[in-house]
Design an enzyme around this catalytic site. Structure first.
Site, PDB file in Angstrom:
ATOM      1  CD  GLN A  19      -2.584  -1.756   0.708  1.00 30.66           C
ATOM      2  OE1 GLN A  19      -2.981  -1.005  -0.311  1.00 30.66           O
ATOM      3  NE2 GLN A  19      -2.704  -3.052   0.593  1.00 30.66           N
ATOM      4  CG  LEU A 164       1.219  -1.278   6.364  1.00 38.66           C
ATOM      5  CD1 LEU A 164       1.188  -1.629   7.604  1.00 38.66           C
ATOM      6  CD2 LEU A 164       1.515  -2.238   5.485  1.00 38.66           C
ATOM      7  CG  ASP A 165      -4.256   2.353   1.774  1.00 34.51           C
ATOM      8  OD1 ASP A 165      -4.006   3.279   1.311  1.00 34.51           O
ATOM      9  OD2 ASP A 165      -5.520   1.892   2.142  1.00 34.51           O
ATOM     10  CE  LYS A 166      -7.110   8.205   5.894  1.00 33.03           C
ATOM     11  NZ  LYS A 166      -8.070   9.702   5.386  1.00 33.03           N
TER      12      LYS A 166
END
Length: 554
Positions: A19, A164-166
């Protein structure tokens, strides 16, 4: 150290982890040169090519080219209209977004720390590092508060070696020293860091699966990734998964997903391509306003790596946040599945009729059997192939009297008939429950007189309910309403479980020994008991899932 590796160290672009900042590629905040190679097959304009490779407007890219920020094969090019050829090397230097990041106080779950590294559990909803759409309030701001030594590192994302994605929670390694940062970036580039995620999918994949399709920027929607052939700019990607838990009636599965490469949105793209998008993923899955998942259900679950300084083996497992099992329970409990069973004459039909009047959809096994006995139905054809015209009338219909007599006179025939008919009836019942789930119904009830005798099981949110009634009351009803004599009653009950045995194996009971008014009162009690049973089952499911994602040996 090779020039290629220097580029990876400085830009982190090769460490395109699962992500990135949601809808903002990492390239949009980097002042180091971005390096692209023109793929075979096309000769696009320079600004069009750059627009396809990074998430910037063509007008801004044109201005950057005109400012001398672009080179083609090492030569400065200030003509955005110039055509580029396959194989040419294009470099673009974006303006720095500003390196000063001020510490911000905020909670941070620290699982491990020493002088060189830390491992933290990033909460969902927290952007990883500053970017144009989120200049403050990121994980990096909190890291600087908790680890002041990170201020010594240059750049807008000190300590960050992967992303990592939000909306993705879970394990993140933080490099607290420069020597750890350099070695960790090298290890990520060499794919020596093993990352495993949990994922909840729409639909149920096979027990194990692999997807190795290349991933690149979506050709028309720059905020998305897609399956893109390598000759058109896609990069190799490899994802494998194992199904840890499957809920056929609820239509979801819990997977353990292993990444062998780290492309942006890799898991989401690969699972969607395989036909199993993540619950809560509104980018690669369907929009569903009734979804219990407020975000994609994809926490970073396990990390295995070698300590960048000591060389020791490091292993971490982090259970998902509370909203993860809550969403799974909401999916599992989407439709309560009730099985009604009992002895002949106990009043199953009366109970089913009243539940239907109370708004619960119902299904009846006897009607499903009758449908299979109709001429040219699947069951009818199989019986015809096996026994010919032995118990069929001249018009082709099954003669129930002849069939009953043959079953009593022919050893083993009942078991053989059940092997033919029961799978067809079970399929009809499963379709009934799946339809109820697909329509979001709160509960559905199936009457199966021989539930225990068939050996059928239901996983997850299901309740087996036995309707009880004293033998003398049942037998009187059978004589009066069906015309059965004592011999037939004894014959039919001889190949069924005894009532006491059914009660011991059941989850709930309904007493139908009184009047219809008594039955209505009993159904009120039953529905309250059904809800309580559902809560107990949910607690049991949640406990079993916790054992899956946080085993004792971890």
């Amino acid at each position: 150290m090779t020039e290629e590796f220097k580029d990876e160290l400085d830009g982190l672009e090769a460490l395109d982890d699962e992500q990135a900042c949601e809808n903002v590629p990492a390239c949009s905040v980097d002042e180091e040169p971005l390096i692209f190679e023109v793929p075979a097959g096309k000769k696009p304009r320079l600004d069009a090519f750059l627009s396809s490779m990074c998430d910037e407007s063509r007008s801004r890219l044109k201005k950057l080219v005109e400012q001398g920020r672009c080179t083609v094969d090492g030569q400065v090019c200030m003509d955005a209209d110039q055509k580029v050829r396959p194989g040419q090397r294009v470099e673009l230097r974006l303006p720095a977004a500003g390196n000063a990041v001020e510490p911000e106080e905020g909670p941070l779950e620290i699982l491990y720390r020493d002088a060189d590294i830390a491992v933290v559990n990033k909460p969902a909803g927290l952007t990883m590092h500053p970017c144009p759409s989120c200049p403050k309030g990121t994980l990096v701001h909190r890291l600087l508060w908790h680890f002041p030594e990170l201020a010594k590192q240059e750049g807008p994302r000190p300590g960050v070696v992967h992303r990592l994605d939000k909306d993705t929670s879970g394990l993140v390694i933080v490099a607290l020293s420069e020597r750890a940062r350099l070695k960790l970036i090298e290890d990520f580039a060499a794919r020596n860091v093993h990352k495993t995620y949990l994922a909840v999918t729409r639909g149920i994949p096979s027990a194990e699966g692999t997807c190795d399709l290349p991933i690149g920027r979506h050709p028309t929607i720059k905020t998305r990734m897609a399956i893109v052939p390598e000759e058109k700019g896609g990069r190799t990607a490899l994802t494998t998964w194992e199904t840890l838990y499957a809920a056929p009636a609820a239509g979801f599965a819990l997977l353990s997903v292993r990444l062998f490469t780290g492309r942006t949105h890799q898991i989401r793209v690969h699972l969607a391509q395989a036909g199993f998008p993540l619950w809560g993923d509104t980018v690669y899955g369907p929009y569903d306003k009734t979804s219990p998942a407020g975000r994609q259900l994809l926490p970073a679950w396990k990390l295995e790596f070698t300590h960048p300084v000591t060389g020791g083996e490091m292993k971490f497992t982090c259970p998902p946040p509370a909203d993860f099992p809550h969403a799974m329970l909401a999916l599992e409990r989407g439709t309560k599945r009730v099985i009604l069973t009992g002895m002949p004459g106990c009043g199953k039909s009366a109970v089913l009729e009243r539940l239907e009047k109370r708004g619960m959809p119902v299904w009846n096994a006897d009607r499903a059997v009758a449908a299979q006995y109709q001429p040219h139905a699947a069951g009818w054809m199989l019986m015809h192939q096996r026994w010919g015209h032995a118990f069929f009338n001249e018009d082709g219909a099954v003669d129930r009297t002849k069939l009953t007599r043959m079953l009593a006179e022919t050893p083993g025939m009942r078991k053989e008939l059940e092997r033919i008919i029961h799978p067809l009836v079970r399929g009809s019942m499963d379709d009934f429950f799946l339809d109820a789930v697909s329509h979001g119904l709160p509960a559905a009830c199936a009457e199966v007189p021989l539930w225990f005798e068939t050996g059928w099981k239901l996983d997850g949110e299901a309740s087996v309910t036995v309707i009880t009634c004293p033998d003398e009351v049942r037998h009187a009803r059978l004589r009066e309403t069906r015309g059965w004599n004592d011999e037939k009653i004894a014959a039919v009950e001889s190949w069924q479980w005894k009532q006491d045995d059914k009660v011991r194996a059941a989850d709930l009971t309904i007493d139908n020994s009184g009047t219809l008014d008594d039955l209505d009162a009993e159904l009120d009690r039953f529905q309250s008991a059904l809800e309580a049973h559902s809560e107990r089952l949910s607690e049991k499911l949640a406990a079993s899932w916790r054992e899956l994602w946080f085993p004792a040996e971890s």
